[in-house]
Design an enzyme around this catalytic site. Structure first.
Site, short mmCIF file in Angstrom:
data_model
loop_
_atom_site.label_atom_id
_atom_site.label_comp_id
_atom_site.label_asym_id
_atom_site.label_seq_id
_atom_site.Cartn_x
_atom_site.Cartn_y
_atom_site.Cartn_z
N HIS A 261 0.84 -1.20 0.00
CA HIS A 261 0.00 0.00 0.00
C HIS A 261 0.88 1.25 0.00
CE1 HIS A 261 -3.65 2.37 1.12
NE2 HIS A 261 -2.73 3.16 1.64
N GLU A 262 1.77 1.33 0.96
CA GLU A 262 2.64 2.51 1.04
C GLU A 262 3.56 2.58 -0.18
OE1 GLU A 262 1.91 4.81 3.11
OE2 GLU A 262 0.51 3.56 4.26
N HIS A 265 1.78 4.38 -2.90
CA HIS A 265 1.87 5.84 -2.71
C HIS A 265 3.24 6.33 -3.18
CE1 HIS A 265 -1.83 6.80 -0.61
NE2 HIS A 265 -1.63 5.92 0.34
N GLU A 291 -4.69 7.73 -3.19
CA GLU A 291 -5.15 6.47 -2.59
C GLU A 291 -5.46 5.43 -3.68
OE1 GLU A 291 -4.77 6.17 0.54
OE2 GLU A 291 -5.91 4.39 1.09
ZN ZN Z 1 -3.06 5.27 1.74
#
Ligand code: ZN
Ligand code: ZN
Length: 497
Positions: A261-262, A265, A291
């Protein structure tokens, strides 16, 4: 010096100070020794004041006035003037004394919320929440809006989005996902995951995360990975984008998902070109678009069947107890759905319903349709209706999120939009890269990344979310991509006929 050069120089000053601030914040949440906090807070306070001073400086207003509509500006410069101009007007709209008053009240409110959550006592928090709602409404009046005061608040996170539009976007989720989840729980076959139980060392989990991040082509020469309590990504500049993650000793999938997830980003910010650095455009198009990148890598890639075909042998090599487990079993175990009380623990199917509830409640609070006193009950009702679960106390209900306590209204929808956008973007990528699944199976994620770079990352904040989505996918934001992704995938995983 001409106006454009002076304007750019002014933005570079701001950009450099913000870069220093980012590094101080990152350090504060990773490596700082306990005794360093007090002095650090003062340094951060000082730098924040300097940045704010520069961002509302009269000379910046003069540059912007001269440059708005000026001839001969490049597309990038025009976008910069538009984005910086908008932020300038918003900041200028807030009287400094009002802002300071709000800052004090907000920090008291956060403290009260912490205590209220600990004691699971909404009444302790209620007067503070009411004050925060009043402040949010006043912010909205200062910013200005056409239809709903809530629109003025979303604008900060999702430029161009309105609550009317959000309501139409949400409708298919309510119509289709709520009954689908019910069916999944009643008729579906929950995947086996007994082989996932155990304790996993931090070294082992770190290695697993590093393998996934390398496969994603996260650039370790322009970033690093550190453990933390609440994972986040910090961009110090396009060539220094740092990830943090959290490893739970008894859940190996959680840390992996958090890293991917990170990492999603971070890939976005690593892909923002040097040309945009310190121009006001060197960030994502919006919170929702940002996101969408993290959720795409975490879910559409990281929880996909092709990914687990590729990743199962790697996981088996690093984690002895997973060695020999078929890829298909790992894939299914990574996609267990469980309606639960707490948003941050939600799976990708139920997650958006948590957000839907928050959006409905906070929109009602800001427009005055809902009274703060009724929140705990409305929360319980909503959870029951959408997810079929009822919190036993307010700590696991209305008090669980920090956002409202600091006056953050209008932020929650970004989480949901990120999920919706991610499915729409991924469908477009799949149309243009027909062999995408086979590439992922082979651990080749480079073409997907190149596609994201070309279509999304390279533009930074040049386009508003809606315009960007239309450019990339040829369509307006459309929730049906997400709904069919979820229904197709989980009907299969849960063997629904
Ligand atoms: Zn996030
Ligand atoms: Zn702002």
């Amino acid at each position: 010096m001409d106006t454009l050069a002076a304007y750019k120089e002014h933005l570079r000053e701001i950009g450099k100070l913000e870069s220093a601030l980012s590094l101080l914040h990152w350090d504060q949440r990773t490596n700082i020794p306990r005794k360093g906090h007090a002095a650090r807070a003062e340094v951060i306070g000082k730098l924040t004041k300097m940045v704010f001073g520069l961002s509302v400086a009269d000379e910046l207003g003069e540059y912007l006035e001269k440059l708005q509509g000026a001839d001969g500006l490049s597309e990038v410069d025009r976008a910069s003037v538009r984005v910086v101009g908008k932020a300038y007007r918003r900041h200028k709209a807030i009287p400094p004394a009002f802002y300071e008053e709000y800052a004090v009240a907000s920090s008291r409110s956060e403290t009260a919320w912490e205590e209220a959550k600990e004691k699971s006592d909404f009444q302790l928090f209620k007067p503070h929440l009411e004050r925060m709602i009043d402040y949010a409404r006043k912010f909205a009046e200062y910013y200005g809006y056409d239809e709903s005061p809530y629109d003025a608040l979303i604008e900060e996170f999702e430029p161009g989005m309105t609550s009317a539009e959000l309501k139409t976007i949400i409708e298919p989720l309510r119509q289709d996902l709520v009954p689908f989840i019910k069916r999944l729980m009643e008729e579906g076959k929950r995947p086996q995951d007994g082989f996932m139980k155990g304790t996993f060392s931090e070294e082992m989990q770190r290695e697993l995360s590093l393998k996934a991040l390398s496969a994603m082509n996260y650039d370790f020469d322009a970033g690093r990975l550190d453990p933390t309590v609440h994972p986040f990504t910090t961009t110090i500049g396009p060539s220094d984008v740092r990830i943090t993650t959290r490893f739970l000793p008894d859940n190996i999938l959680s840390g992996l998902a958090s890293s991917m997830h990170e990492g999603g980003h971070a890939l976005y910010d690593q892909g923002i070109p040097d040309e945009l650095r310190w121009s006001g455009l060197d960030e994502g198009a919006s919170f929702g678009i940002h996101e969408s990148q993290s959720r795409m890598w975490e879910n559409l890639v990281g929880r996909s069947r092709p990914f687990w075909k590729f990743f199962a042998p790697i996981a088996g090599e690093i984690v002895p107890q997973l060695s020999g487990i078929p890829a298909e079993d790992l894939y299914r175990a990574a996609n267990i759905v469980q309606p639960s009380l707490v948003r941050v623990e939600a799976d990708e199917v139920t997650y958006n319903l948590h957000i839907m509830l928050r959006f409905e409640l906070e929109e009602g609070l800001i427009t005055g349709k809902i009274d703060a006193a009724d929140l705990p009950e409305l929360w319980r009702d909503g959870m029951k209706r959408y997810l079929g679960v009822t919190p036993q106390d307010d700590a696991h209900g209305v008090l669980q999120d920090v956002h409202w306590s600091s006056g953050l209204f209008g932020y929650f929808p970004s989480y949901m939009l990120g999920n919706l956008y991610s499915a729409q973007f991924f469908a477009a990528a799949r149309r243009e890269i027909p062999e995408l699944d086979r590439q992922i199976e082979g651990g080749n994620l480079a073409e997907l990344l190149a596609w994201l770079r070309r279509n999304i990352h390279q533009y930074g904040k040049m386009y508003e979310p809606k315009e960007l989505i239309e450019r990339v996918t040829g369509e307006k934001p459309d929730p049906s991509y997400f709904v069919s992704y979820i229904v197709d995938k989980y009907s299969d995983v849960y063997d629904l006929s």
